[in-house]
Design a protein around this motif. Structure first.
Motif, PDB file in Angstrom:
ATOM      1  N   ILE A  84      24.685  31.894  25.050  1.00  0.00           N
ATOM      2  CA  ILE A  84      23.444  33.008  25.117  1.00  0.00           C
ATOM      3  C   ILE A  84      22.584  33.218  23.894  1.00  0.00           C
ATOM      4  CG2 ILE A  84      23.155  35.357  25.982  1.00  0.00           C
ATOM      5  CD1 ILE A  84      25.717  35.217  27.123  1.00  0.00           C
ATOM      6  N   ILE A  85      21.366  32.873  24.138  1.00  0.00           N
ATOM      7  CA  ILE A  85      20.464  33.095  23.044  1.00  0.00           C
ATOM      8  C   ILE A  85      19.285  34.042  23.295  1.00  0.00           C
ATOM      9  CG2 ILE A  85      19.151  30.999  23.684  1.00  0.00           C
ATOM     10  CD1 ILE A  85      19.366  29.892  20.773  1.00  0.00           C
ATOM     11  N   GLY A  86      18.758  34.306  22.367  1.00  0.00           N
ATOM     12  CA  GLY A  86      17.549  35.212  22.656  1.00  0.00           C
ATOM     13  C   GLY A  86      17.218  35.976  21.443  1.00  0.00           C
ATOM     14  N   MET A  92      29.238  31.651  23.961  1.00  0.00           N
ATOM     15  CA  MET A  92      28.820  31.652  22.417  1.00  0.00           C
ATOM     16  C   MET A  92      27.554  32.441  22.436  1.00  0.00           C
ATOM     17  SD  MET A  92      28.690  28.925  19.613  1.00  0.00           S
ATOM     18  CE  MET A  92      26.968  27.950  20.068  1.00  0.00           C
ATOM     19  N   VAL A  93      27.376  33.494  21.471  1.00  0.00           N
ATOM     20  CA  VAL A  93      25.878  34.066  21.412  1.00  0.00           C
ATOM     21  C   VAL A  93      25.601  33.347  19.676  1.00  0.00           C
ATOM     22  CG1 VAL A  93      26.343  35.757  22.648  1.00  0.00           C
ATOM     23  CG2 VAL A  93      26.689  36.103  20.200  1.00  0.00           C
ATOM     24  N   ILE A 144      19.219  27.375  17.370  1.00  0.00           N
ATOM     25  CA  ILE A 144      18.973  26.406  18.734  1.00  0.00           C
ATOM     26  C   ILE A 144      19.662  25.236  18.691  1.00  0.00           C
ATOM     27  CG2 ILE A 144      16.950  25.364  19.778  1.00  0.00           C
ATOM     28  CD1 ILE A 144      15.245  27.295  18.711  1.00  0.00           C
ATOM     29  N   GLU A 145      19.950  24.714  17.447  1.00  0.00           N
ATOM     30  CA  GLU A 145      20.803  23.471  17.081  1.00  0.00           C
ATOM     31  C   GLU A 145      21.954  23.633  17.482  1.00  0.00           C
ATOM     32  OE1 GLU A 145      18.543  24.663  15.044  1.00  0.00           O
ATOM     33  OE2 GLU A 145      17.155  23.099  14.503  1.00  0.00           O
ATOM     34  N   ASP A 146      22.863  24.714  17.116  1.00  0.00           N
ATOM     35  CA  ASP A 146      24.225  25.102  17.478  1.00  0.00           C
ATOM     36  C   ASP A 146      24.245  25.064  18.971  1.00  0.00           C
ATOM     37  OD1 ASP A 146      24.549  25.206  14.921  1.00  0.00           O
ATOM     38  OD2 ASP A 146      24.967  27.525  14.924  1.00  0.00           O
ATOM     39  N   ALA A 147      23.393  25.646  19.680  1.00  0.00           N
ATOM     40  CA  ALA A 147      23.470  25.978  21.177  1.00  0.00           C
ATOM     41  C   ALA A 147      23.186  24.557  21.767  1.00  0.00           C
ATOM     42  CB  ALA A 147      22.204  26.892  21.499  1.00  0.00           C
ATOM     43  N   VAL A 148      22.282  23.887  21.354  1.00  0.00           N
ATOM     44  CA  VAL A 148      22.044  22.605  22.107  1.00  0.00           C
ATOM     45  C   VAL A 148      23.240  21.592  21.837  1.00  0.00           C
ATOM     46  CG1 VAL A 148      20.608  20.340  22.249  1.00  0.00           C
ATOM     47  CG2 VAL A 148      19.435  22.935  21.997  1.00  0.00           C
ATOM     48  N   LEU A 149      23.835  21.617  20.620  1.00  0.00           N
ATOM     49  CA  LEU A 149      24.778  20.496  20.382  1.00  0.00           C
ATOM     50  C   LEU A 149      26.107  20.867  21.053  1.00  0.00           C
ATOM     51  CD1 LEU A 149      23.933  19.728  16.527  1.00  0.00           C
ATOM     52  CD2 LEU A 149      23.959  18.155  18.390  1.00  0.00           C
TER      53      LEU A 149
END
Lengths: 267, 264
Positions: free
Chosen positions: B41-43, B197-198, B202-207
């Motif tokens: 979850i990203i924001g 995961m929050v 962006i890199e952490d989220a995509v990978l």
């Protein structure tokens, strides 16, 4: 840069204990020397300022007398401190779990702290008599506030994430206290001990002034009344030595018990 | 027919009430996470990301709406051991060594249901987090990455079905972070866990994840989601491939819409 190199050179040559102890010893010897010279050169009478030689000889004339009275003062200070510490930690335990108790107790504790102990001491003697109990109670009163404040701060200073982790694990309030709050509070408690332990000696001496027929406080009172200034200085010297010893002991225990704290910061 | 979600948010709103005002953390939030998924979850800051994790863990109750974890509200979960949580600053006790820290959850919540004794369980976790040589080290003797591995180990001790990661790499420097990403991928993916995961990264989220949910700015609502389906394995090389960069740009674009940025 040059100073730092020199500093390192000395610290490498000496062992760490001597490195710390030698400079203050040299300074003390220097001060004693100046003291002796001034007393002799200006012919200052011994009832005003005795030479340190006189002070030492008074101490060695009757070492048992001074030892007994030192032990009495130490025992009073220790008993009052242990009582104050236990009571404060128990109170802080209740306060951290009950907001109403915290709001009720704190102002009273503050009132006890800000009221000068010498003002309450005569009253305590009227209530508790002339035995050991008023001395222990006065010492208790003077020592309990710093421990209470620091214990309460320590119990509250738990890491929020670790607390969340404990809650996720379904930990009981007692488990949170014993495994988290208590351990977190230990560095705070040692900060309080560094204030309370010397205060406990002050408390014992003040109590002896009002109630005493024994202890270093009563020696000070009696020798002051009889203008036995060398004896007065001997008692003061012993009190200073007790204070130093207790402070060193506290620092030593702190480093042993809080071994997990990183002391390796650069000075 | 679609299977039941492991985690479901139905029109969830959560507010924090102050003395004189109340702040909406999330508003009418809807999403579903299915078993074995790794969802990030990203924001924008303050959009209620950590609140979402706290709600899933049962640390908070929603002001409005329903949350289901395994078809029941989080507070009704029979065993709290089914949820593990990893925090930005690892939840490890500085006065306990690595092994004692791993044993701590077992002491608080004794584990009798898996047959193995506590010490061997902690030993197994020690090898998963690759810290066998550091069992008797204290936290102040460990690097940031090592501490985080211990934090991950503590959350894995009950082999939870659901793992919540609250900015797990947030306190690490860039190089350690890029290595830890893959440590986490190796430790956590393919263990059949549902992971939420929050993060701000962006890199952490995509990978790391299978799906990214993008929230709007505060109060957080569902903005969009991006599914990640890499044709190659998630290794260090992936960071330099066009597939990865394309996803990063896609997330950036969606985020700038969610942030409601007006470029001048």
């Amino acid at each position: 840069m040059f100073d730092k190199v020199k500093y390192k050179f000395f610290s490498d040559k000496l062992n760490p204990f001597l490195y710390r102890v030698i400079p203050p010893i040299i300074l003390i010897i220097f001060v004693l020397l100046i003291w002796e010279i001034v007393v002799r050169a200006f012919g200052i009478p011994d009832y005003v300022v005795p030479s340190w030689g006189q002070v030492i000889s008074v101490l060695f004339q009757d070492p048992i007398f001074f030892l007994q009275n030192t032990v009495i003062t130490l025992a009073e200070a220790f008993s009052g401190f242990v009582l104050g510490m236990t009571f404060s930690i128990f109170l802080a335990f209740l306060m951290v779990h009950n907001d109403l108790l915290e709001r009720s107790i704190y102002p009273i504790a503050l009132m006890v702290k800000v009221t000068p102990i010498v003002a309450i001491a005569p009253l305590i003697v009227i209530w508790l008599g002339f035995g050991y109990s008023p001395k222990i109670f006065i010492t208790f009163l003077i020592t309990f506030f710093p421990v209470l404040v620091n214990a309460l701060t320590g119990f509250k200073s738990i890491d929020n994430n670790i607390h969340r982790f404990f809650i996720i694990l379904n930990a009981s309030k007692w488990e949170v206290f014993i495994k988290l709050r208590w351990q977190t509070s230990i560095p705070y408690l040692f900060s309080a001990f560094k204030i309370s332990i010397p205060l406990s000696v002050i408390g014992a001496v003040v109590a002896e002034w009002f109630t005493g027929n024994s202890g270093l406080g009563s020696i000070i009172l009696v020798s002051n009344n009889e203008l036995q200034t060398p004896t007065l200085f001997a008692a003061i010297l012993l009190l200073a030595l007790i204070g130093c010893f207790l402070t060193f002991l506290t620092n030593f225990l702190e480093k042993k018990i809080i071994f997990w704290k990183d002391y390796s910061s650069i000075k | 027919m679609q299977k039941d979600p492991t985690i479901a948010f139905n029109q969830v709103t959560h507010t924090y009430e102050g003395k004189y005002s109340k702040k909406f953390a999330i508003s009418n939030l809807d999403f579903k996470i299915f078993s074995g998924e790794f969802v990030t979850i990203i924001g924008p800051s303050g959009c209620g990301k950590t609140t979402i994790l706290n709600l899933i863990a049962g640390l908070l109750s929603p002001t409005n709406g329903d949350i289901y974890v395994d078809n029941v509200p989080p507070n009704n979960l029979l065993s709290k051991k089914s949820i593990g949580m990893v925090f930005q600053s690892p939840a490890i006790l500085p006065w306990l060594n690595v092994f004692q820290n791993l044993l701590l959850p077992l002491q608080i919540n004794p584990s009798n249901d898996n047959g193995s004794d506590n010490e061997s369980l902690a030993g197994d976790i020690l090898s998963i987090i690759q810290m066998e040589d550091y069992a008797d080290f204290y936290p102040h003797q460990l690097s940031g990455g090592m501490k985080q591995r211990v934090g991950v180990g503590m959350s894995l001790i009950f082999d939870p079905k659901i793992l919540l990661l609250d900015e797990p790499l947030g306190s690490l420097d860039e190089i350690t972070r890029s290595y830890m990403r893959f440590d986490l991928i190796n430790m956590l993916r393919n263990r059949n866990k549902t992971i939420v995961m929050v993060t701000h990264s962006i890199e952490d989220a995509v990978l790391m994840s299978d799906r990214i949910i993008i929230l709007s700015k505060s109060p957080g609502t569902f903005s969009t989601e991006i599914k990640l389906d890499f044709s190659s394995k998630r290794t260090h090389d992936l960071e330099y491939q066009s597939e990865f960069l394309s996803y990063v740009n896609q997330v950036k674009k969606s985020l700038s819409i969610a942030y409601d940025f007006k470029f001048r």
